[in-house]
Write an enzyme that holds these catalytic residues in place. Structure first.
Site, PDB file in Angstrom:
ATOM      1  CB  CYS A  65      -0.990  -0.025   1.161  1.00  0.00           C
ATOM      2  SG  CYS A  65      -0.292   0.060   2.827  1.00  0.00           S
ATOM      3  N   GLY A  68       2.642   0.729   3.585  1.00  0.00           N
ATOM      4  CA  GLY A  68       2.779  -0.637   4.100  1.00  0.00           C
ATOM      5  C   GLY A  68       2.161  -0.797   5.479  1.00  0.00           C
ATOM      6  CG  HIS A  98      15.406 -13.229  15.504  1.00  0.00           C
ATOM      7  ND1 HIS A  98      15.992 -12.361  16.389  1.00  0.00           N
ATOM      8  CD2 HIS A  98      16.404 -14.038  15.054  1.00  0.00           C
ATOM      9  CE1 HIS A  98      17.298 -12.627  16.480  1.00  0.00           C
ATOM     10  NE2 HIS A  98      17.573 -13.640  15.666  1.00  0.00           N
ATOM     11  NE  ARG A 136      12.473 -15.327  23.109  1.00  0.00           N
ATOM     12  CZ  ARG A 136      13.787 -15.155  23.052  1.00  0.00           C
ATOM     13  NH1 ARG A 136      14.378 -14.837  21.908  1.00  0.00           N
ATOM     14  NH2 ARG A 136      14.515 -15.305  24.136  1.00  0.00           N
TER      15      ARG A 136
HETATM   16  C1  RB5 Z   1      -4.100   5.220   0.710  1.00  0.00           C
HETATM   17  O1  RB5 Z   1      -4.181   6.589   0.507  1.00  0.00           O
HETATM   18  C2  RB5 Z   1      -3.205   4.920   1.891  1.00  0.00           C
HETATM   19  O2  RB5 Z   1      -3.807   5.327   3.069  1.00  0.00           O
HETATM   20  C3  RB5 Z   1      -2.876   3.437   1.934  1.00  0.00           C
HETATM   21  O3  RB5 Z   1      -2.285   3.061   0.737  1.00  0.00           O
HETATM   22  C4  RB5 Z   1      -1.903   2.996   3.024  1.00  0.00           C
HETATM   23  O4  RB5 Z   1      -0.737   3.758   3.006  1.00  0.00           O
HETATM   24  C5  RB5 Z   1      -2.467   2.839   4.357  1.00  0.00           C
HETATM   25  O5  RB5 Z   1      -1.806   2.460   5.315  1.00  0.00           O
END
Ligand code: RB5
Length: 148
Positions: A65, A68, A98, A136
């Site tokens: 995204c 991330g 880990h 863990r």
């Molecule tokens: C989208 O605008 C953005 O919020 C999404 O890609 C991401 O970064 C969210 O965590």
């Protein structure tokens, strides 16, 4: 390796590049979408990749995204997923050795293809060390079981 990959619109371009890279490297990659630049909701794709990994359909997951971060938060809600947001190969190695992380999330707005490729190379190629780390990770799994 069987890899499930997904992204939202902000991760779409990097997801396409990583998918091509992994496919060219011989991995069996299943793309759960998104398939275009239109705005979508990242939890839908985090769920799809997370469920593919937990069901065994895929051995590892890759999510992209913008940052991330949302992908990691959402994917970790799927019991059995251990998703990590990773910005470099060294952290990818630690997440595997880990934490036995099974999903890596990438920041499409902050890293480029070369960095992403180095991260996924290490993420797919590094074994879990087991030993004290297994104890863990078992405790993490027990947290999943508590909320099911
Ligand atoms: C989208 O605008 C953005 O919020 C999404 O890609 C991401 O970064 C969210 O965590």
């Amino acid at each position: 390796m069987r890899v499930s990959i997904g992204s939202d619109h902000a991760g779409f371009a990097l997801k396409e590049q990583v998918k091509r890279y992994l496919t060219d490297a011989g991995h069996d990659v299943t793309d759960v979408g998104t398939h275009a630049e239109e705005s979508v909701d990242y939890p839908d794709f985090a769920r799809a990749v997370g469920e593919a990994v937990v069901s065994g359909a895929a051995e590892r997951g890759v999510l992209v995204c913008g940052s991330g971060l949302g992908m990691a938060i959402a994917a970790n809600k799927v019991p059995g997923v251990r998703a990590v947001q990773v910005m470099d190969a060294e952290m990818a190695e630690m997440a595997r050795r880990h934490n036995d992380a099974n999903v890596v999330t990438l920041a499409g707005r902050y890293i480029g293809p070369a960095r992403a490729e180095s991260i996924v190379d290490v993420f797919l190629g590094t074994e879990f060390e087991g030993g004290r780390h297994a104890r863990r990770v078992d405790k993490i799994t027990a947290l999943d079981e508590r909320v099911q």
